[in-house]
Structure formats: C-alpha cells, structure tokens
Design a protein around this motif. Structure first.
Motif, PDB file in Angstrom:
ATOM      1  N   MET A 219       0.844  -1.198   0.000  1.00 39.26           N
ATOM      2  CA  MET A 219       0.000   0.000   0.000  1.00 39.26           C
ATOM      3  C   MET A 219       0.878   1.246   0.000  1.00 39.26           C
ATOM      4  O   MET A 219       1.923   1.282   0.655  1.00 39.26           O
ATOM      5  CB  MET A 219      -0.882   0.047   1.250  1.00 39.26           C
ATOM      6  N   ASN A 220       0.431   2.272  -0.702  1.00 39.31           N
ATOM      7  CA  ASN A 220       1.113   3.560  -0.601  1.00 39.31           C
ATOM      8  C   ASN A 220       0.658   4.246   0.692  1.00 39.31           C
ATOM      9  O   ASN A 220      -0.298   3.800   1.342  1.00 39.31           O
ATOM     10  CB  ASN A 220       0.833   4.418  -1.843  1.00 39.31           C
ATOM     11  N   PRO A 221       1.323   5.324   1.122  1.00 37.95           N
ATOM     12  CA  PRO A 221       0.985   5.955   2.399  1.00 37.95           C
ATOM     13  C   PRO A 221      -0.479   6.378   2.520  1.00 37.95           C
ATOM     14  O   PRO A 221      -1.069   6.237   3.601  1.00 37.95           O
ATOM     15  CB  PRO A 221       1.914   7.170   2.437  1.00 37.95           C
TER      16      PRO A 221
ATOM     17  N   LEU B 139       0.230  11.104  11.412  1.00 42.65           N
ATOM     18  CA  LEU B 139       0.385   9.694  11.048  1.00 42.65           C
ATOM     19  C   LEU B 139       0.799   9.564   9.589  1.00 42.65           C
ATOM     20  O   LEU B 139       1.693   8.772   9.249  1.00 42.65           O
ATOM     21  CB  LEU B 139      -0.921   8.940  11.299  1.00 42.65           C
ATOM     22  N   LYS B 140       0.189  10.353   8.737  1.00 42.38           N
ATOM     23  CA  LYS B 140       0.561  10.321   7.323  1.00 42.38           C
ATOM     24  C   LYS B 140       2.035  10.689   7.147  1.00 42.38           C
ATOM     25  O   LYS B 140       2.769  10.064   6.364  1.00 42.38           O
ATOM     26  CB  LYS B 140      -0.325  11.268   6.513  1.00 42.38           C
ATOM     27  N   GLY B 141       2.473  11.699   7.911  1.00 38.59           N
ATOM     28  CA  GLY B 141       3.869  12.113   7.827  1.00 38.59           C
ATOM     29  C   GLY B 141       4.822  11.010   8.244  1.00 38.59           C
ATOM     30  O   GLY B 141       5.886  10.819   7.631  1.00 38.59           O
ATOM     31  N   LYS B 142       4.452  10.248   9.264  1.00 36.12           N
ATOM     32  CA  LYS B 142       5.294   9.134   9.713  1.00 36.12           C
ATOM     33  C   LYS B 142       5.304   8.017   8.671  1.00 36.12           C
ATOM     34  O   LYS B 142       6.341   7.379   8.435  1.00 36.12           O
ATOM     35  CB  LYS B 142       4.781   8.606  11.065  1.00 36.12           C
ATOM     36  N   LEU B 143       4.155   7.766   8.042  1.00 39.36           N
ATOM     37  CA  LEU B 143       4.076   6.700   7.038  1.00 39.36           C
ATOM     38  C   LEU B 143       4.885   7.050   5.792  1.00 39.36           C
ATOM     39  O   LEU B 143       5.496   6.174   5.170  1.00 39.36           O
ATOM     40  CB  LEU B 143       2.607   6.447   6.664  1.00 39.36           C
TER      41      LEU B 143
ATOM     42  N   ARG C  82       7.628   8.467   5.557  1.00 43.04           N
ATOM     43  CA  ARG C  82       9.057   8.228   5.733  1.00 43.04           C
ATOM     44  C   ARG C  82       9.474   6.829   5.290  1.00 43.04           C
ATOM     45  O   ARG C  82      10.647   6.572   5.032  1.00 43.04           O
ATOM     46  CB  ARG C  82       9.439   8.430   7.201  1.00 43.04           C
ATOM     47  N   GLY C  83       8.491   5.929   5.232  1.00 48.30           N
ATOM     48  CA  GLY C  83       8.776   4.581   4.722  1.00 48.30           C
ATOM     49  C   GLY C  83       9.493   3.663   5.682  1.00 48.30           C
ATOM     50  O   GLY C  83       9.999   2.609   5.284  1.00 48.30           O
TER      51      GLY C  83
END
Length: 394
Positions: A1-3, A23-27, A29-30
C-alpha cells in the motif's frame, strides 16, 4: 500500500486520530513504526469487544510495523482510575502474573506471534527510581490532570483522589517514552491517558506519538456494549458452533459494524459486500470469517453445517448437553434456572419474557408449566447457541 492507502486502512473504524496528518507524515518516511498498546491484566477472559483493539494492532503488523504489547504489571498495581468514582484497589502481584499469562495465550488468536514484542512495564518503571519519578511528575501539572473528567467529577463532588492516581497516566505515558512509540492505540475511554504520553514526550526530546482510539463494541443486542455481565458477548475461547450461531443472531445493521471492527477487510471490500444486497449471506460470511480467525477454516465450515442442521433443518444439535430431571411439572423460569441456562430465576423469567426460550423449537410461554413425563424428553433452547436435551430420569 502507498501511504495514502495505508492511512485509510490503519484508521478504519477509529474514533479519535491525533492527528491524521502526523500519522501520514510518519508513514511517508517509509520506515517501520513502533506501535505500542498497554494492557493492565485485570480481565483475562477476552471477548470480541476486546479484539477490536487487538485487530487494529494486527493491521499495523500486516503492513510491516513493529507492535509492542505492554503488560502493565507495574501500572496494574497502581490501578487505572479511568471511569472510577473512587480509588481503585490495586491488584496483587499474584493476580497480575496469573492474568498476564492468560492474556498472552489469548492475544495470539489475533496477533502474529512472530511480529509481536511482549514487554512488562515493571522493567523500566520499577527501575525509574524516586529521582526519575520526580522528573516525570514535573512534566505535567495538576490543572491539566484535573481536566480529566472522572478526576474533575470526583474533585467537584468532594470525593477523595489519592495522589498515586495521578501517577497512573504519567506512568502509562512514560511507557511511550521508554519505547519511543510512534503510535499508541487504546479504547476511547483511554484518550486522556494516551494524550498524556503525547504531551510529555517532547520533554524527553522525542517526537509526540500519534494517538488512535478504537470504539467500544456493541454486544449481540446491538444496544449495550459487549459485556459478560450482560450476557451479550462472544468469547474468544468459545467453541466454533456457538460462536457462529451467536454471530448469526445479530441485526443486519449491526452486522456492518462488526464487518468494520472485527475483520481485516478494507472499506472498499466491505462496501462491495454490502452492495450484494443479500444480508443473510453476508452475515454467514461474517460469522464464517470470525469463527475461522479463532478456530480455523475447517472448524468454521463445521460450525456452519451445525447451524444449518439446527436452524434450517430443525434438527437437534449434534452435541447438546443431556440433563436428566425428575418427572413432574415445573414452572418455566425455575426449570431454565435449574438447568444452568440462566444466572438466576429472575434472569430466566426475563429471558422467557423476551421470547428467548424455546422447547422443541416452540417459544416457551411464561404462563404455561412444563411437564416432564416419565420416558419423555425434549430440547430446551435459550438464545441462539445454548441447548440442553432434557430427559426424565433419576
């Protein structure tokens, strides 16, 4: 899945998201996130309501994130004041250890064992020492602590609040500091405690954690929250046949909430199921999925066959408990209670009034006595999943 897709999947069914942007910002980062959930081992017998949170933990595991299951062997001895009108008595060390072992056995019915890290918070809270606790207490103030509703209500009512109760949310928050949590999960009743962790982390040079809360799950009645005391629950250790039958007894409306909170299906997959316009078939799909989660696909298939046998073909269950009673005439509520199908005579009377009791498939009437004649027998049913074969005998 993409972020973006991961964000939708991970927040499915959540009530509070503090914050979605973080949360989106943390995701983006990969990197795998550290996801923390704390459990004080106070109720070792889990039902499906408890698994809403566990399943959200699993969703993070499904996407490769690190999940830490924190057993609060230290905080459990303080006693969580959430929802309490008075100081909660602490658990003994023996109670905590016994309950923790039971938890560990049950949670892996949902979580991936190889992807779950179990930690006991006595490991770091016990080692924090008086200096560490004083520094921890300095990160928060009393005015903010009294913003918590149950503390405020007790304070305004002149009811005592022990100083150590203020330490509970701080100790739980320090778990997040120690584990450097990116995300903490909890029920909606834990929102204050979870946000305390978010608030104090910058004091220790850490980025605030994201907070996600899951809702309380309605029980089989669709009204009250799932609870053993209300007898509207499905236990995670229940046998496949009663588990399946109970799930088929829920309303069509409640079914979709269960799909959202008790399965791993995405929102799009649930909407596709709903678009089929076949509620009974969808409910059987739901019951099969949940039963298979706890017992495997073969047992779920057998449970479906048993349900069809009993409810569609009108035949007796394969393994109904046999109870012999003395020949005679019985008042319905007294017989139901005596057979262990209700907690008390008054509970039995309530079930009969609700038309939840059947004798050989026919609703039992409160005003009609039950005759147990020598050499006879019948099937007594309470609700969707409790059966007893009654026969006259010594």
């Amino acid at each position: 899945m993409n972020p973006a897709e991961a964000l939708v999947y991970l927040t499915k069914g959540c009530v509070d998201i503090v914050t979605a942007e973080a949360l989106k910002g943390k995701l983006v980062r990969g990197k795998p996130l550290t996801v923390k959930v704390g459990f004080d081992p106070t109720a070792p017998d889990l039902h499906l309501g408890h698994t809403v949170l566990l399943r959200k933990m699993k969703h993070f595991q499904d996407l490769g994130h690190r999940v830490i299951f924190v057993i609060g062997d230290f905080t459990g001895m303080i006693g969580d004041p959430t929802g309490r009108s008075k100081t909660r008595p602490p658990l003994t060390r023996e109670q905590i250890e016994a309950n923790a072992e039971t938890y560990k056995l049950q949670v892996f019915k949902i979580l991936h064992p190889e992807q779950t890290e179990i930690r006991f918070n006595r490991e770091w809270l016990g080692a924090l020492g008086s200096d560490g606790f004083i520094r921890l207490a300095a990160t928060y103030n009393v005015a903010r602590m009294l913003e918590r509703r149950d503390f405020r209500q007790r304070y305004d009512a002149g009811q005592p609040i022990s100083v150590h109760e203020f330490m509970y949310p701080l100790a739980q928050a320090y778990d997040s500091v120690e584990l450097k949590a990116d995300v903490e999960l909890g029920g909606t009743d834990q929102l204050f405690n979870l946000n305390v962790g978010r608030d104090i982390m910058p004091s220790y040079g850490l980025e605030p954690q994201v907070v996600l809360t899951t809702p309380l799950l309605e029980g089989l009645d669709g009204v009250e929250k799932m609870s053993k005391s209300l007898d509207n629950y499905v236990g995670v250790t229940e046998a496949p046949a009663p588990m399946y039958a109970k799930l088929l007894s829920i309303s069509d409306e409640l079914m979709w909430r269960y799909f959202t909170l008790l399965t791993d299906l995405s929102i799009a997959e649930i909407e596709a199921e709903q678009a089929k316009g076949a509620p009974m078939a969808s409910k059987m799909t739901l019951a099969g999925r949940i039963t298979a989660d706890f017992h495997g696909h073969s047992a779920a298939a057998e449970a479906e066959s048993e349900w069809r046998r009993v409810h569609q073909e009108g035949r007796a269950p394969s393994h109904a408990r046999l109870v012999r009673v003395a020949p005679g005439t019985y008042k319905p509520h007294e017989l139901v209670a005596a057979l262990g199908l209700a907690k008390s005579k008054s509970d039995a009377a309530r079930l009969i009034k609700q038309r939840a009791v059947k004798k050989d498939g026919v609703v039992l009437d409160a005003g009609t006595n039950v005759n147990v004649a020598a050499g006879s027998g019948f099937l007594l049913q309470v609700g969707p999943a409790r059966f007893v074969r009654v026969e006259a005998g010594a």
